[in-house]
Structures are given as C-alpha cells and as structure tokens.
Scaffold this active site. Structure first.
Site, PDB file in Angstrom:
ATOM      1  N   GLY A  78       0.792  -1.232   0.000  1.00  0.00           N
ATOM      2  CA  GLY A  78       0.000   0.000   0.000  1.00  0.00           C
ATOM      3  C   GLY A  78       0.817   1.272   0.000  1.00  0.00           C
ATOM      4  O   GLY A  78       0.258   2.373   0.023  1.00  0.00           O
ATOM      5  N   GLN A  79       2.168   1.125  -0.037  1.00  0.00           N
ATOM      6  CA  GLN A  79       2.972   2.345  -0.058  1.00  0.00           C
ATOM      7  C   GLN A  79       2.697   3.118  -1.337  1.00  0.00           C
ATOM      8  O   GLN A  79       2.385   2.520  -2.366  1.00  0.00           O
ATOM      9  CB  GLN A  79       4.459   1.993   0.012  1.00  0.00           C
ATOM     10  CG  GLN A  79       4.875   1.338   1.320  1.00  0.00           C
ATOM     11  CD  GLN A  79       6.164   0.550   1.159  1.00  0.00           C
ATOM     12  OE1 GLN A  79       7.097   1.026   0.549  1.00  0.00           O
ATOM     13  NE2 GLN A  79       6.189  -0.662   1.682  1.00  0.00           N
ATOM     14  N   GLU A  80       2.841   4.439  -1.251  1.00  0.00           N
ATOM     15  CA  GLU A  80       2.443   5.306  -2.362  1.00  0.00           C
ATOM     16  C   GLU A  80       3.042   4.858  -3.696  1.00  0.00           C
ATOM     17  O   GLU A  80       2.364   4.812  -4.710  1.00  0.00           O
ATOM     18  CB  GLU A  80       2.860   6.732  -2.041  1.00  0.00           C
ATOM     19  CG  GLU A  80       1.943   7.734  -2.697  1.00  0.00           C
ATOM     20  CD  GLU A  80       2.175   9.142  -2.190  1.00  0.00           C
ATOM     21  OE1 GLU A  80       2.870   9.312  -1.147  1.00  0.00           O
ATOM     22  OE2 GLU A  80       1.691  10.069  -2.854  1.00  0.00           O
ATOM     23  N   LEU A  82       3.757   1.995  -4.680  1.00  0.00           N
ATOM     24  CA  LEU A  82       3.214   0.722  -5.170  1.00  0.00           C
ATOM     25  C   LEU A  82       1.763   0.841  -5.643  1.00  0.00           C
ATOM     26  O   LEU A  82       1.243  -0.061  -6.303  1.00  0.00           O
ATOM     27  CB  LEU A  82       3.288  -0.359  -4.080  1.00  0.00           C
ATOM     28  CG  LEU A  82       4.689  -0.753  -3.603  1.00  0.00           C
ATOM     29  CD1 LEU A  82       4.604  -1.666  -2.394  1.00  0.00           C
ATOM     30  CD2 LEU A  82       5.471  -1.448  -4.723  1.00  0.00           C
TER      31      LEU A  82
END
Ligand code: G3D
Ligand code: MG
Length: 200
Positions: A78-80, A82
């Site tokens: 969920g990191q930006e 990704l």
C-alpha cells in the site's frame, strides 16, 4: 450497511463448492492488509513486515455453518509508490477488500481518495467492495459512522455494492462476517450479470 444489494436472500446453498473467488486486498500501508491475510490463512497472529510487492494465498474459508469457499487473495503493497500497481491487480477481480486503519485520522482523506479512485476505474464498475474498518480494538478508533462519513461512502457509485465491516485483524474479530458479506455480494452480482446476459 451498504447500498442494499447485500440485504437480499443468500443463494449460497445452490452453488457448487469448487468455486474460487479472486479477491484483491488494498488500502494504505500499515492499515493491516497482511495481518488480515495471514490471520485468515493460519488463524493466528503473524508478525508482518511491510509488503514490498505482494503476498498471495489461496485460502479455504467456511462460511455460515457448513459451506467452504476458496478465496484467492492478492495482498498488494500500500505504499504510495506501489499504488499504481493496484489497477493491474484488480483487473477481472471478483471482489475488493479495502482495509482502513480506524485510528489513522490524518490519512483518512488519503484512504478515501484511493478507495474512490480504484472503484471508479471502468473495469471495476460493479465489483463488490468490503471496506474493513480495522484496529477497532484500539481505544481511540473512529466509529463506523465516522468512518463511513470520512470515506464519503454516500458518494460511492450506485453500481458498486459495498459493506463496511468493523474488525480487529490481530485477533480475527469481524473478518469472517465481512467475508460472508463479500461472498453474498459477489454471488448476487454474478446472478444479476447472468440475468442481464439472458435478456440480451
Ligand atoms: P499492511 O499490510 O496494510 O501494511 P500490516 O499492514 O498488516 O503489516 O500491519 C501494520 C501494523 O498494524 C502491524 O503492527 C500490525 O500488527 C498492526 N495491526 C494490524 N491489524 C491490527 C489490529 O486489528 N489492531 C491493532 N492494534 N494493530 C493491528 P507493527 O507494530 O508490526 O507495525
Ligand atoms: Mg503488507
């Protein structure tokens, strides 16, 4: 909760048990996506590390009193950096699980933006969404109605069936109930699509 599609009579019993549903788990980093996945897989708490790419597991879940259904889950980081990948994982998915951290008030707006962005993609029109209001065990967690408001659920497209489920993924509270709702919504959508096809 939801837009009403989930309130109709379930037809689970009439379906064969070999079905496998493709489900993508999305949400901001640290919301609890991987904890949800591994709590369902092992039925126990697993220490997680931030997901760099994705985790995928096929999991058999017993819904109701006896019906076993197989879900193929895709837990996408969920990191930006990704998030642009989310679009390709949701292609042809049966359902989306969108996990939110119920105590992360500062990033609720960001979660709302991502949720609406992914559900508005044309391929995802009508795909059922289970919104998981996670970390409800924490004292300062937002209530369901506050989360519903902050995520602007009233602005969700009327073609998107959704259900908002309170959970505590570390102990598994609410997960099964949420999956049952998601499964009901998927079955209803399939039935509706079949009927529409017949009419054509
Ligand atoms: P992600 O996959 O969405 O990035 P993770 O999130 O599953 O890695 O979880 C991020 C952190 O939240 C983890 O803690 C995890 O234990 C915690 N967490 C997940 N679900 C819950 C919950 O229901 N309640 C509480 N209290 N914590 C939860 P760490 O400390 O490892 O970062
Ligand atoms: Mg993760």
């Amino acid at each position: 909760m939801g837009n009403g599609l989930s309130d109709q009579t379930p037809i689970l019993s009439s379906l064969p048990s070999f079905q496998c549903f493709h489900i993508v788990i999305l949400g901001l980093d640290s919301a609890g996506k991987t904890t949800v996945l591994y709590r369902l897989q092992f039925n126990e708490f697993v220490n997680t590390v931030p997901t760099k790419g994705f985790n995928t597991e096929k999991i058999k879940v017993t819904l109701g009193s006896s019906k076993t259904v197989t879900f193929h889950f895709w837990d996408v980081g969920g990191q930006e950096k990704l998030r642009p990948l989310w679009k390709s994982y949701t292609r042809c998915t049966d359902g989306i699980v969108f996990v939110v951290d119920s105590v992360d008030i500062e990033r609720m707006e960001e979660a709302k933006t991502e949720l609406h962005k992914i559900t508005r993609i044309s391929e995802n029109q009508g795909v059922p969404v289970l919104i998981v209001a996670n970390k409800q065990d924490l004292r300062n967690s937002l209530s369901l109605s506050e989360i519903e408001k902050m995520l602007a659920m009233s602005e969700m497209s009327s073609s998107t069936p959704w259900h908002l489920q309170p959970t505590c993924a570390i102990i598994g509270d609410g997960l099964k109930e949420g999956l049952e709702k998601l499964h009901d919504m998927i079955i209803k959508r399939r039935k509706m699509l079949r009927q529409q096809k017949k009419k054509r």
